[in-house]
Design an enzyme around this catalytic site. Structure first.
Site, mmCIF file in Angstrom:
data_model
loop_
_atom_site.group_PDB
_atom_site.id
_atom_site.type_symbol
_atom_site.label_atom_id
_atom_site.label_comp_id
_atom_site.label_asym_id
_atom_site.label_seq_id
_atom_site.Cartn_x
_atom_site.Cartn_y
_atom_site.Cartn_z
ATOM 1 N N LYS B 79 0.858 -1.183 0.000
ATOM 2 C CA LYS B 79 0.000 0.000 0.000
ATOM 3 C C LYS B 79 0.895 1.235 0.000
ATOM 4 C CE LYS B 79 -3.890 2.043 2.634
ATOM 5 N NZ LYS B 79 -4.783 1.875 3.809
ATOM 6 N N SER B 154 -9.831 2.042 3.044
ATOM 7 C CA SER B 154 -8.946 2.806 2.194
ATOM 8 C C SER B 154 -7.954 1.957 1.390
ATOM 9 C CB SER B 154 -8.147 3.812 3.029
ATOM 10 O OG SER B 154 -7.272 3.138 3.917
ATOM 11 N N SER B 178 -10.168 -0.295 7.175
ATOM 12 C CA SER B 178 -9.544 -0.135 5.854
ATOM 13 C C SER B 178 -8.857 -1.373 5.287
ATOM 14 C CB SER B 178 -8.534 1.015 5.883
ATOM 15 O OG SER B 178 -9.200 2.245 5.845
#
Lengths: 114, 487
Positions: B79, B154, B178
């Site tokens: 990420k 997210s 998330s």
């Protein structure tokens, strides 16, 4: 006692929030937050921040008279301290490679003192 | 055993060890898949092609010499919230569009030390603030099950990449759901460990008392393996917990006979779509078949977790994001007339709409005269929620319920109304407020869209959460489904 219906009903009610931030209040929050907002952004945030404040206002109804505020996500733990010794080496060149403006190893900003 | 890209990470490791393919071949396969599908999914912000191929060749030499760590030669994605030395780390924000990290996050360094090869950095909601991966400066991520829908957020780029088999596993972070919410919406496996289990050093901070790193993968066994390599004490993170990391892989096979499963009464309420509820009830029947005993438990304060979160998270966000001042790194506006103008315009231009909204919410709830009414009040209610969980875990081993109230929703459907978006995390936020480990695994479909089952455990019971989730994957094959066009 509390259920999701309550949370959802707060949500439904929020379209016409009883508490509404004024333009001046919003501008003062933006100043504290050091955020430049455009004229178009101000009413948008006035509305959405008012809704959010109304939404989190659901917490008012909870009796917390005898409850200590949580200070750490793991019960009974607090932040660890390390020995007060130098552990870092000098990385200023690597770090300043990301700076918008540097000279002679210093970060440059507009003149602060006339 | 499946071949890439259908193979699990664990199968890929076996294939590398058996010389069925080389790391260079494997990495090339995934890079080609990324090239092929990036246009449709927008799952990546950066692809580190040259470095990946070089690292794969190095891994092949290590493997040829009979060496290597637990992950040597397997590709993974990070990420774009994790700092990667020499590689742009944007956090999905214009503010960090030009930021090349001078150091590695501990998670990145540990996975590299274990031998993993980085394919690239995945797209995400800006500064991890969002539940749909629509707030990224680099454009929305699309759901591989239906490109008109969001992948969740997210960590939507990581979840979409794993679901589409553009990477066998990816790192992710979870502040209010998330990892688990995009895992549910993309039909993959995700685990958020106990707060303090994985180092936050080098992970761009959003809400420091809630942020925790974890894994997205196609199987629980893969998540257990990657988590084992990521976890552990780090002196560079003052909230890192100094406790030994169990071998999560070795502890996966645990009989469920007599396991006490708690059904959270508050999770089966009006907000939960009836068809989603049906999938969850079906999953619970499978657990009963495996010998688990179901009991209903109630956490009366849990429904307040969303309002608590939307005080605590913005408050911590406004403090953490104060560091972006246009001076030391990050975006700087053109021709500032004075220092205040430099701060205000650099931040006004560098941050997107949702980030600004949260910074201002946080600024307000921390401001003079409101601190007690909002922040302290929220931390008191948070203590009540935490006490509810601790009480529940005196009578049950794990809590099982839905991860999200609905399947994936259309891009744009909830962007106008922040609170509708916030309510997506209604079932996931509790575990963050209490610092608990929690996983989401695929448990079926509603209208051809995946549904996630959430397993929450007591503090530091990752091994139990993983074993309970693994048992479900032994009994079902939902986790092996690949979206059409990506098989």
């Amino acid at each position: 006692m509390y259920d999701f219906a309550l949370v959802f009903s707060v949500h439904r009610a929020y379209r016409e929030p009883p508490m509404s931030l004024t333009r001046a209040q919003l501008a003062s929050i933006a100043t504290l937050a050091r955020l430049d907002l455009s004229a178009a952004e101000i009413p948008v945030y006035q509305q959405s921040l008012s809704s959010i404040l109304d939404f989190i206002g659901a917490l008012d109804a909870v009796d917390t008279a005898d409850v200590n505020p949580m200070a750490h996500p793991l019960p009974g733990l607090s932040q660890r301290l390390r020995a007060d010794v130098v552990t870092e080496s000098d990385h200023h060149e690597a770090y300043q490679a990301n700076a918008p403006q540097v000279a002679a190893g210093l970060y440059l900003v507009p003149k602060v003192i006339e | 055993m499946s071949d890439p890209p259908r193979a699990s990470l664990t199968e890929l490791i076996a294939g590398l060890r058996a010389r069925r393919f080389s790391s260079a071949e494997l990495v090339r396969t995934y890079l080609e898949r990324i090239d092929q599908h990036q246009g449709a999914l927008n799952a990546f912000i950066s692809v580190t092609r040259e470095q990946a191929l070089k690292d794969a060749q190095a891994a092949d030499r290590v493997l040829a010499a009979g060496g290597g760590g637990a992950l040597t030669g397997v590709p993974i994605a990070h990420k774009d919230i994790f700092c990667t030395q020499g590689v742009r780390t944007t956090c999905g924000s214009r503010m960090l569009d030009n930021f090349v990290s001078p150091y590695d996050a501990t998670v990145v360094a540990k996975l590299r030390a274990a031998g993993a090869v980085m394919l690239g950095k995945t797209n995400m909601d800006e500064f991890a603030m969002g539940s749909s991966s629509e707030t990224s400066f680099y454009g929305p991520v699309r759901n591989p099950w239906n490109p008109a829908l969001v992948p969740g957020g997210s960590s939507g780029g990581s979840a979409a990449a794993v679901a589409a088999r553009l990477a066998p596993a990816a790192t992710a972070t979870d502040t209010g759901g998330s990892i688990r919410q995009p895992a549910a919406l993309c039909g993959v496996t995700g685990i958020k460990p106990t707060y303090g289990r994985v180092s936050r050093y080098g992970m761009v901070a959003f809400a420091s008392s809630l942020d925790q790193a974890g894994v997205l993968s196609t199987t629980v066994a893969d998540a257990a393996l990657v988590l084992r390599e990521m976890a552990g004490f780090d002196p560079n993170d003052s909230t890192s917990v100094d406790a030994p990391v169990p071998d999560y892989v070795a502890q996966l096979e645990q009989p469920l006979a007599g396991l006490k499963v708690g059904l959270l009464k508050e999770f089966f309420d009006k907000g939960l779509e009836p068809q989603n509820e049906q999938r969850i009830r079906d999953a619970l029947r499978i657990y009963e078949g495996l010998g688990a005993r179901l009991t209903e438990v109630s956490l009366p304060n849990l429904p307040l977790s969303v309002p608590v979160y939307y005080v605590v998270a913005p408050a911590e966000c406004s403090s953490n994001l104060a560091r972006f001042d246009g001076v030391r790194f990050g975006h700087r506006c053109e021709n500032p007339k004075d220092l205040q103008d430099l701060y205000r315009r650099s931040r006004g231009e560098g941050f997107g709409a949702e980030v600004k909204r949260r910074i201002m919410t946080g600024t307000y709830v921390l401001s003079a005269g409101y601190y007690d009414a909002y922040y302290l009040k929220a931390q008191r209610v948070r203590a009540l929620i935490n006490a509810d969980f601790i009480r529940a875990f005196k009578s049950v081993d794990v809590l099982i319920g839905p991860t999200t109230p609905t399947p994936a929703f259309p891009i744009g459907a909830k962007t106008e109304d922040p609170i509708t978006m916030y309510l997506n995390d209604i079932y996931t936020i509790g575990a963050n407020l209490a610092g608990l480990p929690a996983a989401s695994i695929p448990c079926g479909f509603v209208n051809d869209l995946p549904v996630g089952l959430q397993v929450v455990g007591p503090h530091f019971a990752e091994a139990r959460v993983l074993a309970v989730a693994h048992a479900f994957q032994r009994a079902t094959d939902w986790h092996t489904r690949v979206p059409q066009g990506y098989a």
